[in-house]
Scaffold this motif. Sequence first.
Motif, PDB file in Angstrom:
ATOM      1  N   SER A 183    -102.595  20.349  49.101  1.00  0.00           N
ATOM      2  CA  SER A 183    -101.539  20.099  49.511  1.00  0.00           C
ATOM      3  C   SER A 183    -101.798  19.057  50.615  1.00  0.00           C
ATOM      4  O   SER A 183    -101.531  19.115  51.771  1.00  0.00           O
ATOM      5  N   ALA A 197    -100.550  16.283  51.579  1.00  0.00           N
ATOM      6  CA  ALA A 197     -99.299  15.998  52.295  1.00  0.00           C
ATOM      7  C   ALA A 197     -99.030  16.888  53.614  1.00  0.00           C
ATOM      8  O   ALA A 197     -98.450  16.205  54.635  1.00  0.00           O
ATOM      9  N   ALA A 203     -98.653  15.333  57.603  1.00  0.00           N
ATOM     10  CA  ALA A 203     -97.651  15.661  58.252  1.00  0.00           C
ATOM     11  C   ALA A 203     -97.956  16.233  59.659  1.00  0.00           C
ATOM     12  O   ALA A 203     -96.817  16.186  60.355  1.00  0.00           O
ATOM     13  N   ASP A 206    -103.778   6.422  48.486  1.00  0.00           N
ATOM     14  CA  ASP A 206    -103.349   7.865  48.257  1.00  0.00           C
ATOM     15  C   ASP A 206    -104.657   8.771  48.554  1.00  0.00           C
ATOM     16  O   ASP A 206    -104.414  10.204  48.030  1.00  0.00           O
ATOM     17  N   ARG A 246    -107.398  11.327  49.860  1.00  0.00           N
ATOM     18  CA  ARG A 246    -107.196  12.515  50.708  1.00  0.00           C
ATOM     19  C   ARG A 246    -107.771  12.200  52.132  1.00  0.00           C
ATOM     20  O   ARG A 246    -107.760  12.855  53.060  1.00  0.00           O
TER      21      ARG A 246
END
Length: 282
Positions: A71, A73, A77, A127, A129
Amino acid sequence: ELAEAQAKVQALSMMTQSDQLGDARELMVKVSAMVLVWISKLRRTSASLAQVPEYVLNDALHVLWTTWVESPAVILALPVCSAAIDALPTLIGRGGNLGSSYLRYRIADVVVQLRELDERQGRTSWDSRLNQMEASSTCQDILLPALADIFVDIQDIGAADVHAFDKNPARGRIAYLMLHFLRLDPFASSLRREVHRSAGSRTRIENFLDSVLGDGIFVLKDALGRLVDIKAIQIEKESEAWNSLPEGLRRDRQNLLQQLEGVAVHFLNLSHRNLQLLEILI
């Protein structure tokens, strides 16, 4: 603080294993990121990083790596994760005073695995990582010199650190990661500045370049030796005597040929990476 953070990480790990996720993953990631930041800041105090239990860092790395893979994202975040990413180069390099070269290598290898995963999945820079790391000014300044440090210090890893460890593939993985970041101008400029500053004096960058050259020659000679053995078996297979050999012996020779081919290709790739590093830096 570290002991308290470790207890939280272990408790939250148990929760996730029993599928009680909810907000636990986010909290676990935050705690793990804070552990990395705290450990990286210990170098500024009288505390010795060599006294930090290895399992503290291992657990934090495992939580962050798993989340980064599954994950990404979540990592993007959380502001504390940015601070943890900025802490990674400090922990990889000698400046972090982390006692174990093997542990420093494993931290670097976390980043290598993320890059390999991005490459397999065809992720582009936007995009990736590693996008956050690539955009970090802290990482741009010190990541490649830190990787140069651990490239050299891999030679210090011994049986006391891990049962079986081959320095050549390990250095090949570090070279692979360095070549990725050297394609990005801010990172390349930072390492080139270090190279130019080292001119005329014995510095860590000169030690790094010596290691790159020495390893490149070593693995190239090994690969060439195996190519000689491969050629000998190929000639043997083309001779009339080959068919007269017992089937089991022919099978063993064929298996040996395949093994030699695999090792030769691997070592040629390692040598090529080292030559690419020298070409970029010199």
